[in-house]
Design an enzyme around this catalytic site. Structure first.
Site, short mmCIF file in Angstrom:
data_model
loop_
_atom_site.label_atom_id
_atom_site.label_comp_id
_atom_site.label_asym_id
_atom_site.label_seq_id
_atom_site.Cartn_x
_atom_site.Cartn_y
_atom_site.Cartn_z
N LYS A 197 8.02 69.01 67.63
CA LYS A 197 9.44 69.38 67.61
C LYS A 197 9.83 70.06 68.92
O LYS A 197 9.34 71.15 69.22
CB LYS A 197 9.75 70.33 66.46
CG LYS A 197 11.26 70.54 66.33
CD LYS A 197 11.63 71.69 65.42
CE LYS A 197 11.68 73.01 66.14
NZ LYS A 197 12.70 73.08 67.20
N GLU A 271 1.15 80.34 72.43
CA GLU A 271 1.40 80.77 73.81
C GLU A 271 2.77 81.44 73.79
O GLU A 271 3.78 80.78 73.60
CB GLU A 271 1.34 79.56 74.75
CG GLU A 271 1.12 79.96 76.20
CD GLU A 271 2.39 79.95 76.99
OE1 GLU A 271 3.00 81.05 77.12
OE2 GLU A 271 2.78 78.89 77.49
N CYS A 305 7.43 81.68 81.09
CA CYS A 305 6.72 82.77 80.38
C CYS A 305 5.86 83.56 81.36
O CYS A 305 5.67 84.76 81.19
CB CYS A 305 5.80 82.25 79.29
SG CYS A 305 6.32 80.75 78.54
N GLU A 402 10.22 91.34 78.01
CA GLU A 402 10.46 90.05 78.66
C GLU A 402 11.97 89.78 78.71
O GLU A 402 12.65 89.85 77.69
CB GLU A 402 9.76 88.95 77.86
CG GLU A 402 9.84 87.61 78.56
CD GLU A 402 9.05 86.52 77.85
OE1 GLU A 402 9.17 86.41 76.62
OE2 GLU A 402 8.33 85.79 78.53
P1 ADP Z 1 12.80 81.06 72.78
O1 ADP Z 1 13.04 82.52 72.73
O2 ADP Z 1 12.04 80.56 73.94
O3 ADP Z 1 14.02 80.24 72.42
P2 ADP Z 1 11.77 80.59 70.17
O4 ADP Z 1 10.48 81.18 69.74
O5 ADP Z 1 13.02 81.06 69.50
O6 ADP Z 1 11.74 80.80 71.71
O7 ADP Z 1 11.73 79.01 70.06
C1 ADP Z 1 10.64 78.22 70.42
C2 ADP Z 1 10.53 77.07 69.44
O8 ADP Z 1 10.28 77.59 68.14
C3 ADP Z 1 11.79 76.22 69.32
O9 ADP Z 1 11.41 74.87 69.19
C4 ADP Z 1 12.42 76.75 68.05
O10 ADP Z 1 13.26 75.81 67.41
C5 ADP Z 1 11.20 77.04 67.21
N1 ADP Z 1 11.39 78.02 66.13
C6 ADP Z 1 12.32 79.01 66.04
N2 ADP Z 1 12.15 79.73 64.89
C7 ADP Z 1 11.08 79.18 64.25
C8 ADP Z 1 10.37 79.47 63.04
N3 ADP Z 1 10.73 80.48 62.25
N4 ADP Z 1 9.30 78.72 62.71
C9 ADP Z 1 8.89 77.72 63.52
N5 ADP Z 1 9.51 77.38 64.66
C10 ADP Z 1 10.59 78.10 65.04
#
Ligand code: ADP
Length: 492
Positions: A197, A271, A305, A402
């Site tokens: 995804k 990561e 990152c 961050e």
């Molecule tokens: P960023 O701060 O870089 O946007 P996120 O951790 O919010 O990082 O998002 C990174 C990925 O994790 C995206 O593909 C997002 O859709 C997905 N994501 C966000 N929330 C969840 C969750 N609760 N469980 C699994 N994947 C998630």
């Protein structure tokens, strides 16, 4: 506040800004008005019947509509991956698997220009970055792991390995194609199948990769690419038939995932965030170091990152380094990411720009001294001036948290021990950089800095053969290199 500039800087600044526009032609990039889910080798409409827009953050214009996968769609993708694993991929001779992975690598190279343009339109990063770094490095990753597919007995001597099964892979928006390559290539090489995804605001290059996977004739279901936001990601994480989660993203979501899989048999590599320290000693080649620092935090809008968001400068050269940094800041071109002259493109989303601006305010309230480039920002889109803070205390939030934007917190130091203590003093430990003329100092620092990667006299350099990953709240597990294979096999 911007300080007075010398005439030389002004001249350089004017000539940089007065370059004629050099936009990459968008004609090579074919973006459909709507994208479906890539499941079992076919583009499938989502059972949710829902779509969401993806926009160009540099213009705020809609590029396309993206399907939103719900639980039923995730289930369909996982079932396809499970069937492909059991019936085809696991049984296929490794050298045959390798041929498919090579084919994907070559097809990315053939369509490199298209991928670079779409990456830039969808994510806001300068075309120079997507063209010269993201896309070639993604292709290299597939080449590299294709080479391992039939040589696993050399990676794990005297051991037998077997694949894990179905890997659920969730990636962020900062390196959309490259992160897809980092995740998919080693998984396939080791004999696993995949449900991937991409992040909701940068789905397009992953969907383009789906086209390549289709054209490469990969057996249906070996790679499934489904789109959606956090709920879709959570449905992947919680699906009972997933054997492994590979996640790159925020520490916050990493912790949610860790909690969700606790007590299950699912393996995980995470990561997460970073707050990398760049350290300049007084014997370093200063111009080279300054350029490395600029590259480490400002190119790519700080959306990395491992961005070098903290800088420690030895006291005797502190003033000189800060002056050089300010001079260089003024020459950086902030603007249209599709223009080949642009150094700093668009911030990926309005939400991320708000976070960065919040931290810029926090830095000022904490008493740090701010300096921003005086460049004009485009009227539309999400942009941020490159910003540096001096007079920063180690406990300040801008030195600890961050920010994920073009914001650099600078402090001085006197001794090696002092800077090691300061550099290690954050919740993170993803990367660091050391700038010095002395090899012995480099070795001393690399053994004491608690960071997964330490660059010496360079920064943000990547190679598929080199492992990457963090300590502490930066996550666990390594991606890249022979270490990256570990994450996708059971040793039996
Ligand atoms: P960023 O701060 O870089 O946007 P996120 O951790 O919010 O990082 O998002 C990174 C990925 O994790 C995206 O593909 C997002 O859709 C997905 N994501 C966000 N929330 C969840 C969750 N609760 N469980 C699994 N994947 C998630």
């Amino acid at each position: 506040m911007a300080t007075k500039k010398s005439n030389t800087i002004k001249l350089k600044f004017d000539s940089a800004r007065s370059l004629a526009p050099a936009p990459e032609s968008k004609s090579a990039a074919k973006i459909d008005p709507q994208y479906e889910l890539f499941i079992n080798g076919k583009m499938e409409k989502p059972q949710s019947k829902k779509y969401f827009p993806t926009i160009n953050p540099a213009t705020e214009e809609k590029l396309s509509m993206i399907a939103e996968a719900n639980g039923a769609d995730v289930n369909k993708a996982v079932t396809a991956a499970r069937n492909a694993y059991a019936k085809t991929w696991k049984k296929m001779p490794p050298a045959e698997r390798a041929k498919y992975i090579y084919r994907i690598a070559r097809m990315i190279q053939e369509r490199a220009r298209e991928f670079a343009i779409i990456e830039t339109l969808d994510g806001g990063k300068p075309i120079r970055e997507s063209r010269d770094f993201d896309v070639p490095t993604a292709a290299n990753h597939f080449f590299y792991y294709a080479g391992w597919a039939d040589k696993l007995e050399y990676a794990f001597p005297n051991r037998r390995t077997e694949p894990l099964g179905v890997a659920g892979q969730i990636i962020p928006w900062n390196f959309p194609l490259l992160m897809a390559a980092w995740k998919i290539a080693p998984a396939l090489a080791c004999g696993n199948t995949v449900v991937l995804k991409p992040a909701e605001n940068t789905s397009l290059t992953a969907l383009k990769l789906a086209e390549i996977i289709q054209e490469a004739d990969l057996p249906p279901g070996v790679v499934n690419i489904i789109t959606g936001a956090g709920a879709t990601g959570a449905a992947i994480v919680n699906h009972p038939d997933i054997n492994k989660i590979a996640f790159t993203g925020s520490t916050e979501v990493g912790k949610i995932i860790q909690r969700a899989i606790a007590g299950t048999n699912k393996k995980a590599t995470l990561e997460l965030g970073g707050k990398a320290a760049n350290i300049i000693f007084d014997d370093a080649p200063l111009d080279q170091a300054v350029e490395g620092v600029i590259n480490g935090i400002f190119f790519n809008q700080g959306h990395v990152c491992c961005a070098g968001s903290r800088l420690y400068v030895q006291e005797s050269v502190f003033k000189e380094v800060v002056r050089k940094l300010k001079d260089r800041l003024e020459t950086l071109i902030v603007g249209d990411p599709i223009d080949k002259n642009t150094d700093i493109g668009a911030i990926n989303s309005k939400a991320q720009l708000d976070i960065i601006n919040k931290y810029i305010k926090i830095g000022q309230q904490e008493g740090a001294e701010m300096y921003q480039s005086s460049c004009a920002l485009p009227k539309k889109g999400f942009f941020c001036r490159p910003t540096i803070f001096t007079n920063v205390a180690q406990s300040n939030r801008i030195a600890q948290e961050e920010i994920f934007g073009p914001v650099l917190a600078i402090q001085s130091f006197r001794t090696d021990d002092e800077v090691i203590e300061k550099a290690n003093n954050t919740p993170y430990g993803l990367s660091a950089g050391v700038w010095t003329d002395k090899g012995s100092k480099i070795f001393n620092m690399t053994t004491k800095l608690r960071a997964g990667v330490v660059w010496a006299n360079t920064f943000n350099k990547f190679d598929p053969g080199s492992p990457f990953g963090g300590y502490k709240e930066s996550g666990y597990g390594r991606e890249g290199g022979v270490h990256g294979l570990n994450a996708y096999v059971n040793i039996v």
